[in-house]
Write a protein that holds these residues in place. Structure first.
Motif, short mmCIF file in Angstrom:
data_model
loop_
_atom_site.label_atom_id
_atom_site.label_comp_id
_atom_site.label_asym_id
_atom_site.label_seq_id
_atom_site.Cartn_x
_atom_site.Cartn_y
_atom_site.Cartn_z
N LEU A 110 1.25 -0.98 -0.10
CA LEU A 110 0.04 0.01 0.19
C LEU A 110 1.25 1.00 0.51
O LEU A 110 1.88 1.13 1.06
CB LEU A 110 -1.00 -0.08 1.40
N SER A 111 0.07 2.56 -0.31
CA SER A 111 1.00 3.27 -0.75
C SER A 111 1.21 3.99 0.70
O SER A 111 0.18 4.15 1.32
CB SER A 111 0.47 4.90 -1.55
N GLU A 112 1.70 4.67 1.07
CA GLU A 112 1.95 6.12 2.11
C GLU A 112 0.74 6.64 2.40
O GLU A 112 -0.21 6.34 3.46
CB GLU A 112 3.10 7.09 2.64
N GLU A 113 -0.26 7.00 1.49
CA GLU A 113 -1.80 7.88 1.71
C GLU A 113 -2.79 6.57 1.96
O GLU A 113 -3.47 6.75 2.70
CB GLU A 113 -1.92 8.05 -0.07
N GLU A 114 -2.43 5.90 1.01
CA GLU A 114 -3.89 4.80 1.15
C GLU A 114 -3.43 4.28 2.81
O GLU A 114 -4.36 3.52 3.65
CB GLU A 114 -2.80 3.15 0.78
N LEU A 115 -2.23 3.95 3.33
CA LEU A 115 -2.17 3.10 4.66
C LEU A 115 -2.81 4.77 5.48
O LEU A 115 -3.73 4.44 6.60
CB LEU A 115 -0.52 3.27 5.16
N LEU A 116 -2.33 6.29 5.26
CA LEU A 116 -2.85 7.22 5.96
C LEU A 116 -4.70 7.16 6.54
O LEU A 116 -4.77 7.67 7.25
CB LEU A 116 -2.68 8.96 5.65
N ARG A 117 -4.97 6.87 5.01
CA ARG A 117 -6.80 6.56 5.37
C ARG A 117 -6.92 5.42 5.75
O ARG A 117 -8.19 5.87 6.37
CB ARG A 117 -6.91 6.29 3.46
N GLN A 118 -6.51 4.47 5.78
CA GLN A 118 -7.25 3.23 6.48
C GLN A 118 -6.82 3.85 7.85
O GLN A 118 -7.80 3.08 8.76
CB GLN A 118 -5.68 1.87 6.02
N GLN A 119 -5.47 4.86 8.40
CA GLN A 119 -5.56 5.20 9.86
C GLN A 119 -6.43 5.90 10.22
O GLN A 119 -6.92 5.72 11.03
CB GLN A 119 -4.21 5.33 9.95
N GLU A 120 -7.36 7.18 9.47
CA GLU A 120 -8.10 7.80 9.04
C GLU A 120 -9.27 7.43 9.87
O GLU A 120 -10.05 7.55 10.39
CB GLU A 120 -8.29 8.74 8.21
N GLU A 121 -10.06 5.86 8.86
CA GLU A 121 -10.75 4.93 9.20
C GLU A 121 -11.00 4.44 10.19
O GLU A 121 -12.34 4.32 10.75
CB GLU A 121 -10.57 4.20 7.55
N LEU A 122 -9.63 3.85 10.62
CA LEU A 122 -9.82 3.40 12.32
C LEU A 122 -9.95 4.14 12.93
O LEU A 122 -10.46 3.70 14.33
CB LEU A 122 -8.29 2.77 12.63
N PHE A 123 -9.92 5.81 13.06
CA PHE A 123 -9.43 6.65 14.22
C PHE A 123 -10.74 7.02 14.40
O PHE A 123 -11.97 7.01 14.58
CB PHE A 123 -8.92 7.76 14.04
N ARG A 127 -13.93 6.87 17.43
CA ARG A 127 -14.46 7.32 17.80
C ARG A 127 -16.44 6.88 18.02
O ARG A 127 -16.85 7.56 18.66
CB ARG A 127 -14.40 8.78 16.94
N SER A 128 -16.60 6.44 16.35
CA SER A 128 -18.27 5.86 16.37
C SER A 128 -18.30 5.45 17.94
O SER A 128 -19.19 5.07 18.80
CB SER A 128 -18.18 5.33 15.41
N ARG A 129 -17.13 4.17 17.75
CA ARG A 129 -17.53 2.98 19.18
C ARG A 129 -17.64 3.97 20.54
O ARG A 129 -18.07 3.65 21.47
CB ARG A 129 -16.49 1.74 19.61
N PHE A 130 -16.96 4.97 20.40
CA PHE A 130 -16.69 5.99 21.91
C PHE A 130 -17.75 6.90 21.81
O PHE A 130 -18.84 6.88 23.13
CB PHE A 130 -15.49 6.97 21.74
N GLN A 131 -18.29 7.09 20.95
CA GLN A 131 -19.96 8.35 21.00
C GLN A 131 -20.75 6.68 21.33
O GLN A 131 -21.60 7.23 22.22
CB GLN A 131 -20.24 8.72 19.71
N GLN A 132 -21.02 5.96 20.57
CA GLN A 132 -22.02 4.33 21.16
C GLN A 132 -22.07 4.56 23.58
O GLN A 132 -22.87 4.44 23.56
CB GLN A 132 -21.88 3.19 20.47
N THR A 133 -20.80 4.14 23.10
CA THR A 133 -20.35 3.85 25.03
C THR A 133 -20.94 5.25 25.55
O THR A 133 -21.05 4.71 26.79
CB THR A 133 -19.35 3.06 25.12
#
Length: 159
Positions: A110-123, A127-133
């Motif tokens: 994966l390119s650095e950009e794709e890895l950063l996109r995946q990281q943002e998706e994980l973030f 955040r979504s799980r945190f907001q649900q709890t």
């Protein structure tokens, strides 16, 4: 001295090292710091020159850590060698870890950009799980701000 006049060590770094060694009730003058800096430069020049000679004796074009250690032995600084060997072991381990991490990213394809996109998706998922709890906003007591009170009093006066 010519070229050596341009050579120096970072004063802030030297001062930090000195401060770590000094007892709290002692101070260090600027002149003393300058002598330490000049002595350090001289030591580095002598050590690197001696290490260069060690490399030349082995017909090597690159000075290796072994050459530096042999130079320290030749200069009779035997007491430094065990600490430096430990630092070298730690440095090599750090490099191995870094190389493994870098290889893992390269093997991912994966390119650095794709890895950063995946990281943002994980973030985002986190955040979504945190907001649900987290407790719902409606369940939290409302706080009135001073500006809210001021606007309410203005409204009642206008009426």
């Amino acid at each position: 001295m010519g070229e050596a006049d341009d050579i120096s060590l970072p004063k802030a770094t030297v001062q930090k090292i000195i401060s770590e060694v000094l007892e709290n009730d002692l101070t260090f003058s600027k002149e003393a710091r300058e002598i330490i800096i000049e002595s350090g430069i001289e030591f580095i020049m002598i050590l690197s020159s001696m290490a260069s000679e060690m490399a030349d004796k082995e017909a090597k074009k690159t000075i290796a850590p072994d050459h530096v250690i042999k130079a320290l032995e030749e200069l009779e600084y035997h007491e430094f060698i065990p600490d430096l060997e430990q630092i070298l072991v730690e440095h090599k381990e750090t490099q191995r870890i870094k190389e493994r991490r870098d290889a893992k990213f390269k093997k991912s394809g994966l390119s650095e950009e794709e890895l950063l996109r995946q990281q943002e998706e994980l973030f985002k998922q986190s955040r979504s799980r945190f907001q649900q709890t987290a407790p719902p906003a409606a369940a939290l007591p409302e706080e009135s701000t001073p500006s809210d009170s001021a606007s309410e009093s203005v409204k009642t006066e206008d009426v």
